[in-house]
Design an enzyme around this catalytic site. Sequence first.
Site, PDB file in Angstrom:
ATOM      1  N   HIS A  59      -7.269  23.630 -25.657  1.00 39.91           N
ATOM      2  CA  HIS A  59      -8.266  23.701 -24.301  1.00 39.91           C
ATOM      3  C   HIS A  59      -9.686  23.902 -24.716  1.00 39.91           C
ATOM      4  CE1 HIS A  59      -4.508  26.161 -23.496  1.00 39.91           C
ATOM      5  NE2 HIS A  59      -4.757  25.845 -22.262  1.00 39.91           N
ATOM      6  N   ASP A  81     -10.841  27.592 -25.557  1.00 40.03           N
ATOM      7  CA  ASP A  81     -10.302  28.264 -26.870  1.00 40.03           C
ATOM      8  C   ASP A  81     -11.297  27.515 -28.022  1.00 40.03           C
ATOM      9  OD1 ASP A  81      -8.164  26.476 -25.818  1.00 40.03           O
ATOM     10  OD2 ASP A  81      -8.095  26.143 -28.097  1.00 40.03           O
ATOM     11  N   ASP A 129       6.191  35.805 -19.775  1.00 41.71           N
ATOM     12  CA  ASP A 129       5.973  34.744 -20.709  1.00 41.71           C
ATOM     13  C   ASP A 129       5.763  35.289 -22.314  1.00 41.71           C
ATOM     14  OD1 ASP A 129       5.736  32.329 -21.562  1.00 41.71           O
ATOM     15  OD2 ASP A 129       3.901  31.779 -20.179  1.00 41.71           O
TER      16      ASP A 129
END
Lengths: 436, 436, 436, 436
Positions: free
Chosen positions: C100, C103, C306
């Site tokens: 991404h 990051d 998650d």
Amino acid sequence: MTTGFFGDVQPVRFEGADSTNPLAYRFYNKDEVVAGKRMEDHLRFAVAYWHSFAWPGGDPFGGQTFERPWFTDDMAGARLKADVAFEMFTALDVPFYCFHDADVRPEGQSFTESARRLDEIVDIFARKQEETGVQLLWGTANLFSHRRYMAGAATNPDPDVFAYAAATVKHCIDVTKKLGGANYVLWGGREGYETLLNTDLKRERQQAGRFLSMAVDYAKKIGFTGTILIEPKPQEPTKHQYDYDVATVYGFLKEFGLENEVKVNIEQGHAILAGHSFEHELALAAALGIFGSIDMNRNDYQSGWDTDQFPNNVPEMALAYYEILKAGGFTTGGTNFDAKLRRQSLDAEDLLVAHIGGMDACARGLKAAARMLEDGVLSGFVEERYSRWNSAEGQAILSGQRTLEDVARRVIKDAVDPQPRSGKQEWLENVVNRYV
Amino acid sequence: MTTGFFGDVQPVRFEGADSTNPLAYRFYNKDEVVAGKRMEDHLRFAVAYWHSFAWPGGDPFGGQTFERPWFTDDMAGARLKADVAFEMFTALDVPFYCFHDADVRPEGQSFTESARRLDEIVDIFARKQEETGVQLLWGTANLFSHRRYMAGAATNPDPDVFAYAAATVKHCIDVTKKLGGANYVLWGGREGYETLLNTDLKRERQQAGRFLSMAVDYAKKIGFTGTILIEPKPQEPTKHQYDYDVATVYGFLKEFGLENEVKVNIEQGHAILAGHSFEHELALAAALGIFGSIDMNRNDYQSGWDTDQFPNNVPEMALAYYEILKAGGFTTGGTNFDAKLRRQSLDAEDLLVAHIGGMDACARGLKAAARMLEDGVLSGFVEERYSRWNSAEGQAILSGQRTLEDVARRVIKDAVDPQPRSGKQEWLENVVNRYV
Amino acid sequence: MTTGFFGDVQPVRFEGADSTNPLAYRFYNKDEVVAGKRMEDHLRFAVAYWHSFAWPGGDPFGGQTFERPWFTDDMAGARLKADVAFEMFTALDVPFYCFHDADVRPEGQSFTESARRLDEIVDIFARKQEETGVQLLWGTANLFSHRRYMAGAATNPDPDVFAYAAATVKHCIDVTKKLGGANYVLWGGREGYETLLNTDLKRERQQAGRFLSMAVDYAKKIGFTGTILIEPKPQEPTKHQYDYDVATVYGFLKEFGLENEVKVNIEQGHAILAGHSFEHELALAAALGIFGSIDMNRNDYQSGWDTDQFPNNVPEMALAYYEILKAGGFTTGGTNFDAKLRRQSLDAEDLLVAHIGGMDACARGLKAAARMLEDGVLSGFVEERYSRWNSAEGQAILSGQRTLEDVARRVIKDAVDPQPRSGKQEWLENVVNRYV
Amino acid sequence: MTTGFFGDVQPVRFEGADSTNPLAYRFYNKDEVVAGKRMEDHLRFAVAYWHSFAWPGGDPFGGQTFERPWFTDDMAGARLKADVAFEMFTALDVPFYCFHDADVRPEGQSFTESARRLDEIVDIFARKQEETGVQLLWGTANLFSHRRYMAGAATNPDPDVFAYAAATVKHCIDVTKKLGGANYVLWGGREGYETLLNTDLKRERQQAGRFLSMAVDYAKKIGFTGTILIEPKPQEPTKHQYDYDVATVYGFLKEFGLENEVKVNIEQGHAILAGHSFEHELALAAALGIFGSIDMNRNDYQSGWDTDQFPNNVPEMALAYYEILKAGGFTTGGTNFDAKLRRQSLDAEDLLVAHIGGMDACARGLKAAARMLEDGVLSGFVEERYSRWNSAEGQAILSGQRTLEDVARRVIKDAVDPQPRSGKQEWLENVVNRYV
């Protein structure tokens, strides 16, 4: 002079059910007598310091959303936070608040510095309590956020972590006593495990038992007269938390002979995560003699993590207060909101509105519960349903005067052939709907 | 002469991992020695009578799918069923079976008639046990299917239902003893509630305690030397079952002083429904000294009801047997398959194939677990992880020689600042994958 | 010269199943040919930049546990991170990585500054790709962490947020193209809602459709030849995420006429959170013609959030790769590990060990799947099971040559009375256990 | 002359909120006008024949608890059942009922006999409808209980089962038309799978599409003017049901071009089992233009199987009717209670009481919803929240006049930096509590 955080907020007042003022109570009328007690004395509302003033609005997929002038990580911020907190307690006219050490002061470089900082804030709290009349429902220690606790506090594989946690709890009990706290709470945030592969479950259980015994002994020794409470939770943050639910905590207390020393602080959201209704956990704790206090924040039934939402479903809350009233109501305990604003609720006003809504919903629930109990329709049905156990034979069985053979002999001799009777669940649910 | 139900079935033999014969064992080799014991003696396999021979294949949305010649609801059917059952036990070469009263005989018009029918079948079983060498792992009473139990057995609001259930348990303990059963199991199928609105939870708990005490006393009195087992389950059929999980059962036993008299029969599927891993429930029971036996049937993790499937995931099973071996293995307990064929698995052969697959998966799991234990990599890591607790100070804390103040003083004096160490979970999981 | 973060790490090599070297592959042998292709070409492994290099180890109850020298929130840290990342890619000998924007670079003060920082890092990536041969499996934009996205990106009530997100995606597609990315992924982290009370679901759906159409058009226009992928997830962070699962995404694509333009990136963990097996989602995507790529990180079945764990259950993974092979294998897609180290796995080595374990488990799964497919036992059974549909009448029905009346007439005339046949589930599960 | 089953039951009348008569309505006042329509015309209540009259009270762990004189499995029983059913419809004064073929007549030896039996009962229904004014909300075919359907109906591997099911649906559409049914429902009880290992998902999807197309064509051909409805459900009885939820059904309809021909019948309990709130499913169906009708029976949030309870939580129901009113209310649809008595609710009266409670709760929910809508506080907030999309630029984006580049250019040029605004969730929840 106020901090101005809430603008020119006025004390929130009761205006009655027809009010549409978002900053008024519609049902919580503290002096109104319900079931023989003022509502304030029944409900014993508390605001949680951490979620309301220390939580930045993050979740696992995003960071801070709230912008608070005290998010500075220094003592000036901590002092400002205390000012704002007591402004809110006063504005809401709640009788109590709760706190962890870690949410009222920034972490220091050492245990000693952290302790000193806590002491400074506690002095401020003491003064503010005196000024405002707001009291401490409970204090507690945060033994889960710092990385030293990543593998547990009492149940850590490293005895130095146990020691650090023990020293922290000692200090937190000290300051809770100093502030006249009605209870002291232990929530085992990291007392659990991520994988059995690196865990000695039996050993950790012994460590936890020792830790709790030491804390109970210390509280007694210093003359702390409040109640020691454990807060059950099944999972999150760890895969398996040791204090799973009320039944699990009871077995743990029995193992270490602490069932008369420690009670439970039951959170609705944690009950749900454990697969129980809130009223189940309340009724069970009452039956086991360990009911203490509640955290009245709901979980979303369909989200598998701790959503800590302000409560709003009155019919559910009525059933909860019904169990609490049946258990005799709170003694040292109360109704704490361990609830977070939704992270999109950015405004100062949202903090007030959320608590007002939660308190009003509790008030409605309490009033409905009181009427259920007074009318006696529900309890009358239950008594009648079990009434055959009041027979001589029923009592003889229960009191241990009958063996399995005695009973079997009677079944055969009398050709016992019991016929089922309707459980009337739908009718009972309709009856509840008369009150809510 | 056989019933012919399985055709000309031959005894299932071990053929090794390369076999593709669906009616052969690929891993279960009963005389092979693993960790110092024959596999048969380790695993102590049992077939469950009810699911294999009495269940018609129904679910809440559809009725019978299996067509069995013994589905006649009369004693002729019951006798034929017994013949077929022992043919299967023999064909599979399992050492044990388990049964409820209700699955071996049709319900009679009265308690006495039902009991007489059970006795008749038990005589057949006794003879067949002698002929075949197959033994009884455990007997139990079905206290949940009949409508008289709809509101509970021991926990029923009607003491006559309690009595009927007690008489039934007495008789079932009698016949279990007669058949040399290694254990007697109580599963509280209807011991729970649908709604708190019609339930006196505290009273029901007392009734359950009394019932269990009476059963334990009776078993002792008649010299039954097997183990009394409770089987935990969290919900289904009732909304809340009292014997929720191992921790809950432990608290219940402690309350009634039965923790040394009763152990647990843990089912993988029930562990999952309670939100636990199977290995958690095993490790906890071992830590609490109440581990007894297992039902090795899995639940679908994503189906919220009891799916009772034959086990097939070897890595999961290896972790389960690892906990069992660490706990010293089975004594009176064993590996029962309380598993149902899927309702579309219509053929006689499917019954054999399902058990063969389950047994083979268990055998693989056991062998992997034995190697894990022998290599000691996993246990060595755990020992090292907690090794600091073996220090003088660690032992002093654990043995109660330190107060909270002692420990706090040391933290301050020594400026204790514990540093976290890696928990190595991924490496440990990789290590497990060396064995499975 | 290396950063030294991993010590003197040597490239991880294949050493075979008997190796106990934690830094060697036991099953992943990249040049070994399986089902006609090199394992590397089958599996197309990718490391996820964010979890491995940008995630600090926090969870909702605790902060950072990892201490990485690049956690500095400046460009120097970002460059160091890139160095370490490519050292790890090289050490693991993986062919791909994913990232991404957020990051790889610190957020700037403005869109323009953020973009410039990204460009700087992308240039570094381009050079490193050239040096190492590592390629980009996919790029993506983080449209969920920053507070501006708290109420959604494309589905935000504020069109300026939509615009900001659109500009971000444009830039991320640009750099993905520049880096030769094989795919571009959209995960709608905040595309969902917390409460319907403040949400116009229909409007938001239109906004999402528009956004995706614009992205597709742009990618075409600039000649991006990779695949556009949506990653389904049912909930978390929001209460309800719009891209719930594969079936939901398909309906969304059909509504906006994008079902031939966009495929799905399926994560095992997200499948589980949606109540599906991973193989279900794979099989469904294949059936609908929208299968693209996978995130091979598992969820704990019993944790409702998650958990993003590295995969290790080989039998489950074999079933996943079996569906992938049946679907023809990956084209532009691959096997990404969107997996987090457990937050207690502090060591640099843990990063390597976790990926090695995951890759080895995938390799075993793939090899098992290839054998299942080659042997054809499973697929042969399925073909035979449906074979009656190959009859003239079956084909006539399927091709639309029969009306309801035609069919009804035949049922009556021929007194059709179909007899069920065994579904053989247990046998099929046993067959699978031959290969895993 | 009545059957006497309900004793001397009198028609249930509206008595007002203060009534404690268990056989009176406290809120449902059919002629009272709410939001411009009579309550009866808004709510369009229907009783489900199967659960109320054909379900014996069994669950997976126990058999029949209800004793009904018509449980005889012959046509005399079926006729008596019809008499009792219409007595109840009349007593409750509901305008509608619903039925499956299988719950109104015993299965025959052949398709033809089953059909003939259905015809006989349908003639009785037609007469009773005329006599009582009660109408048919929908008819449907039971394609899941009989063992022939164990592997699916339309999706069965055997085309003869497809044919049998098709003939059954044809006949059920015929009789629904004859009875003037307002809708025809398809619930795919066995359209799903137990294991992918024996399933060709793609093929089964084609079969299901063909089946539905044939049914739609036939209904058109014979001039059936009611609505064809699919009822989504995620799992149970099968591990995975194809008609998982509203979004999934929409994708399925789009694939086969049926999105304008078929709508959905949404059950609260099924929504919950799929992980959604009921109001989500309603809002989504409305947004997609496929909202049809509802089954207003709740699931226990904590029980993972279909509990089919009568609804009683008014705040939840208010949110559901709020979505329905926003969608314009029912056209051909209505409020069906696909609800089972709890199996302990043995008495005839329980049937009445359960429906009365459910209807009253719906009436309260509807009235609250109407006031929410009329006051406009909630909808006003939502409109304002999205109002920036009404700007020229917002409309240009939505209508496709802006490309990704256009938007990105503006973000850079104008240094767009959107600031989040409070989502006000707690305030909105408090507002809802003004009405319930």
